[in-house]
Motif scaffolding. Sequence first.
Motif, PDB file in Angstrom:
ATOM      1  N   PRO A   1       0.842  -1.204   0.000  1.00 19.98           N
ATOM      2  CA  PRO A   1       0.000   0.000   0.000  1.00 19.98           C
ATOM      3  C   PRO A   1       0.874   1.250   0.000  1.00 19.98           C
ATOM      4  N   ASP A   2       0.356   2.321  -0.587  1.00 18.76           N
ATOM      5  CA  ASP A   2       1.067   3.604  -0.637  1.00 18.76           C
ATOM      6  C   ASP A   2       2.490   3.454  -1.179  1.00 18.76           C
ATOM      7  N   TRP A   3       2.637   2.647  -2.217  1.00 14.90           N
ATOM      8  CA  TRP A   3       3.956   2.414  -2.800  1.00 14.90           C
ATOM      9  C   TRP A   3       4.464   3.681  -3.488  1.00 14.90           C
ATOM     10  N   TYR A   4       5.750   3.718  -3.714  1.00 15.52           N
ATOM     11  CA  TYR A   4       6.322   4.771  -4.552  1.00 15.52           C
ATOM     12  C   TYR A   4       7.608   4.260  -5.177  1.00 15.52           C
ATOM     13  N   THR A   5       7.987   4.890  -6.249  1.00 18.56           N
ATOM     14  CA  THR A   5       9.259   4.605  -6.907  1.00 18.56           C
ATOM     15  C   THR A   5       9.918   5.927  -7.246  1.00 18.56           C
ATOM     16  N   ALA A   6      11.218   5.908  -7.414  1.00 16.49           N
ATOM     17  CA  ALA A   6      11.960   7.122  -7.735  1.00 16.49           C
ATOM     18  C   ALA A   6      13.096   6.764  -8.668  1.00 16.49           C
ATOM     19  N   ILE A   7      13.378   7.647  -9.603  1.00 22.30           N
ATOM     20  CA  ILE A   7      14.467   7.420 -10.560  1.00 22.30           C
ATOM     21  C   ILE A   7      15.358   8.648 -10.586  1.00 22.30           C
ATOM     22  N   GLN A   8      16.647   8.406 -10.647  1.00 20.23           N
ATOM     23  CA  GLN A   8      17.610   9.493 -10.802  1.00 20.23           C
ATOM     24  C   GLN A   8      18.098   9.516 -12.240  1.00 20.23           C
ATOM     25  N   MET A   9      17.954  10.666 -12.894  1.00 20.33           N
ATOM     26  CA  MET A   9      18.374  10.844 -14.280  1.00 20.33           C
ATOM     27  C   MET A   9      19.446  11.929 -14.313  1.00 20.33           C
ATOM     28  N   LYS A  10      20.630  11.588 -14.788  1.00 18.79           N
ATOM     29  CA  LYS A  10      21.727  12.551 -14.778  1.00 18.79           C
ATOM     30  C   LYS A  10      21.507  13.678 -15.782  1.00 18.79           C
ATOM     31  N   LYS A  11      21.440  13.345 -17.080  1.00 12.83           N
ATOM     32  CA  LYS A  11      21.320  14.370 -18.117  1.00 12.83           C
ATOM     33  C   LYS A  11      19.874  14.655 -18.498  1.00 12.83           C
ATOM     34  N   ALA A  12      19.000  13.678 -18.332  1.00 19.33           N
ATOM     35  CA  ALA A  12      17.629  13.827 -18.823  1.00 19.33           C
ATOM     36  C   ALA A  12      16.712  14.545 -17.844  1.00 19.33           C
ATOM     37  N   PHE A  13      17.149  14.717 -16.590  1.00 19.24           N
ATOM     38  CA  PHE A  13      16.258  15.275 -15.563  1.00 19.24           C
ATOM     39  C   PHE A  13      15.643  16.618 -15.947  1.00 19.24           C
ATOM     40  N   PRO A  14      16.410  17.593 -16.472  1.00 20.34           N
ATOM     41  CA  PRO A  14      15.791  18.890 -16.798  1.00 20.34           C
ATOM     42  C   PRO A  14      14.694  18.786 -17.854  1.00 20.34           C
ATOM     43  N   GLY A  15      14.713  17.724 -18.658  1.00 20.55           N
ATOM     44  CA  GLY A  15      13.720  17.594 -19.717  1.00 20.55           C
ATOM     45  C   GLY A  15      12.449  16.873 -19.311  1.00 20.55           C
ATOM     46  N   PHE A  16      12.335  16.440 -18.068  1.00 21.46           N
ATOM     47  CA  PHE A  16      11.132  15.711 -17.637  1.00 21.46           C
ATOM     48  C   PHE A  16       9.893  16.602 -17.766  1.00 21.46           C
ATOM     49  N   GLU A  17       8.836  16.033 -18.367  1.00 22.14           N
ATOM     50  CA  GLU A  17       7.586  16.771 -18.539  1.00 22.14           C
ATOM     51  C   GLU A  17       6.485  16.241 -17.627  1.00 22.14           C
ATOM     52  N   ARG A  18       6.106  14.972 -17.799  1.00 21.26           N
ATOM     53  CA  ARG A  18       5.032  14.436 -16.968  1.00 21.26           C
ATOM     54  C   ARG A  18       4.986  12.919 -17.058  1.00 21.26           C
ATOM     55  N   ALA A  19       4.326  12.315 -16.053  1.00 24.67           N
ATOM     56  CA  ALA A  19       3.987  10.891 -16.069  1.00 24.67           C
ATOM     57  C   ALA A  19       2.475  10.813 -16.209  1.00 24.67           C
ATOM     58  N   TYR A  20       1.978   9.897 -17.045  1.00 29.67           N
ATOM     59  CA  TYR A  20       0.570   9.921 -17.425  1.00 29.67           C
ATOM     60  C   TYR A  20      -0.333   9.104 -16.505  1.00 29.67           C
ATOM     61  N   SER A  21       0.210   8.103 -15.822  1.00 31.51           N
ATOM     62  CA  SER A  21      -0.616   7.269 -14.947  1.00 31.51           C
ATOM     63  C   SER A  21      -0.157   7.282 -13.496  1.00 31.51           C
ATOM     64  N   PHE A  22       0.971   7.967 -13.209  1.00 34.79           N
ATOM     65  CA  PHE A  22       1.459   8.116 -11.848  1.00 34.79           C
ATOM     66  C   PHE A  22       1.453   9.593 -11.482  1.00 34.79           C
ATOM     67  N   ASN A  23       1.479   9.863 -10.206  1.00 28.96           N
ATOM     68  CA  ASN A  23       1.658  11.220  -9.710  1.00 28.96           C
ATOM     69  C   ASN A  23       3.154  11.450  -9.558  1.00 28.96           C
ATOM     70  N   ALA A  24       3.735  12.282 -10.394  1.00 27.72           N
ATOM     71  CA  ALA A  24       5.191  12.448 -10.444  1.00 27.72           C
ATOM     72  C   ALA A  24       5.592  13.854 -10.023  1.00 27.72           C
ATOM     73  N   THR A  25       6.720  13.943  -9.291  1.00 33.73           N
ATOM     74  CA  THR A  25       7.246  15.215  -8.799  1.00 33.73           C
ATOM     75  C   THR A  25       8.752  15.238  -8.999  1.00 33.73           C
ATOM     76  N   LYS A  26       9.281  16.386  -9.422  1.00 31.06           N
ATOM     77  CA  LYS A  26      10.728  16.547  -9.555  1.00 31.06           C
ATOM     78  C   LYS A  26      11.316  16.974  -8.215  1.00 31.06           C
ATOM     79  N   LEU A  27      12.364  16.258  -7.779  1.00 25.32           N
ATOM     80  CA  LEU A  27      13.072  16.591  -6.545  1.00 25.32           C
ATOM     81  C   LEU A  27      14.484  17.026  -6.923  1.00 25.32           C
ATOM     82  N   ALA A  28      14.634  18.296  -7.247  1.00 22.45           N
ATOM     83  CA  ALA A  28      15.927  18.788  -7.711  1.00 22.45           C
ATOM     84  C   ALA A  28      16.982  18.731  -6.615  1.00 22.45           C
ATOM     85  N   ASN A  29      16.569  18.840  -5.347  1.00 23.53           N
ATOM     86  CA  ASN A  29      17.539  18.831  -4.254  1.00 23.53           C
ATOM     87  C   ASN A  29      17.885  17.424  -3.794  1.00 23.53           C
ATOM     88  N   ALA A  30      17.432  16.411  -4.515  1.00 25.50           N
ATOM     89  CA  ALA A  30      17.717  15.013  -4.168  1.00 25.50           C
ATOM     90  C   ALA A  30      18.386  14.311  -5.346  1.00 25.50           C
TER      91      ALA A  30
END
Length: 659
Positions: free
Chosen positions: A526-555
């Motif tokens: 229950p209340d699962w989550y996943t997180a991915i670290q992207m080195k070069k692609a992070f600034p280009g992230f736009e959205r996730a269509y079936s998950f609630n996604a948030t950018k964590l620039a300080n992480a």
Amino acid sequence: MLMKKSGLSLKILFWIVLALFCSVKAQDYDSPETPATPPPEIEHCDGIFVSYLFQGREKEYPFVKNVSAQAWSFKAMATVLNTGSRELKSWKIFIGFQHNELLVSADGAVVVGGDDFPVRVGNNGTVLAGYPQADLKTAIDTAADYTQMQVQINLRGTQFGVSAKSTPMPRTIRLVNDGYKCPAATRKGGYMYVCCRKDPKYKEKIIKTKFFPRQYGDLHFTYDVIRAYDNKYLAQVTIDNNHPLGRLDQWNLTWEWMRNEFINTMRGAYTHKKDPSDCIYGPQGQYYRDFDFSSVMNCQKKPVIADLPPELQNDDNVGRLPYCCKNGALLPKTMNETKARAIFQLEVFKLPPDMNRTALTPPQNWKIEGLLNPTYKCGPPVRVDPTEFPDPSGIDATTSAVASWQVTCNMTRPKPKQAKCCVSYSAYYTDAAIPCNTCACGCDEDAHCDKNASPLLLPSDALLVPFANRTAKALAFAGIKHRTVPKKLPCPDNCGVSINWHIDSDYKNGWTARITLFNWENFAFPDWYTAIQMKKAFPGFERAYSFNATKLANANNTIFMQGLLGLNYLVGEVNGTHPDSDPRVPGKQQTVISFTKKHTPGINVVQGDGFPSKVFFNGEECALPTQLPKRSGSHRSSVAMIPPVLVAVITFLLMTVVA
């Protein structure tokens, strides 16, 4: 004059210690060499002097001819002496053991991390912290009282892989307290020493506190004594999760009582074992002769404590505490701040000689574990200023704890083949999926498969079935592609959760990926989550269509994703439609993620920039494949001119129709 007397006292002390060592005969064939004269550094050390003296060893049973397999028991003494002008709070030293040592005891210290003796310390070394003497005062403040300035740790253990005539020593020793700098240790035969001085570049935060300033790691405990009596006290334990990706599910907390204490009652938590026999037949029963131990919560030296279920939150006897009773769920603040803390209380009975209200000693060797969560390494309890609480009457006032200690824990990266989840790769430009690493989450010792072989490439549909059903698909796929198959097949990954990262498209102005979560366990998350670290692609992230996604620039450029409302439950593995013939079906959640290339010029998705550098599930770092999908010459995107967002929408709609 004072400096000369102080130096003379140090030299006299050193000679006395050496005389005591020499009077003890080592049970080795060759006694280790000891320095003939005190090292001059002890006279000129205006900091912390750390030394290690090898006292001898003896061959242990069984006697074998193989030198690397022969066990030797050894004795050694580590010494930490404050020769500086500032008190050393909560000392910690690192000993770089390198001979497959198994540490059996360390009188005068505890192993940082909460590990029980015996503990394996060879090859990587270990950190020891002071107990019961955690602080070392100065000669100035104590009139050169070495009982307050110095601590000696008697070490006993077993080591392997050393010849009969050698003197096995650690690689190095050093102080690991913040703000100190240690040069390379000096070795003279069976003796090693180092002088660690204050680092002039270290900027220490000036905080006026009576005790050690509070530290804030990934997770920390606060042990507050809120009521004290001669023979007992009431303590409150607070657990705070500070890491943006840290998490615990169904946590189990254990510690070690050092003074024969026992838990009489608890509120907000419980112990897994309630057996009064440990008290009745132990020192507790000898002292409390008329005490009714039948209702005692726990008498174990190392109790295992767990959170209560939500149904007991309003129970008058065991509940009614803020932040309690969540069935062991401790979420990151990025998800829910109110669920990032847990609290419970316990009534602790003491034994002589601690029968006064100021004789308070917290438990040692704290360790906490979750269901499928990160591994935390915890330090020793550190005395801090008493915690302040709002007055329970509601008036504008605060009340203070009688005494407070803090235990700081930090997440550790999983060792190779010891992860709890793993990642597979696939892409639109190849029909071969890169499965999870062999034995990514461990393998049985008696496994009949190859634990070190690379996993066999799979057709993408094989990722949807359990490993037991993949062998036939993998062998058939290898035959079609004319790939060589080893006689001894690779072992499975043995992970309860796997994550597939699929490159869905790559265009001039953007690209898309699809992430799929598979739950191979028989229980849900229950209340699962996943997180991915992207080195070069992070600034280009736009959205996730079936998950609630948030950018964590300080992480570290992390994209944090969790299920939408009503979709935050990752079910467990279930039987197929026809259990007799169909493979079992894992719990599954997936989404398409879109990226733009506007903010990432020069990005090369196929060559690696489109793959994550780290992947987490419920706080645990997952094992990544060691290779990337290779482009097949016959595979080209058939929609190369279609905008990436449109492709993502089409893919999402197709997924919805299929579901």
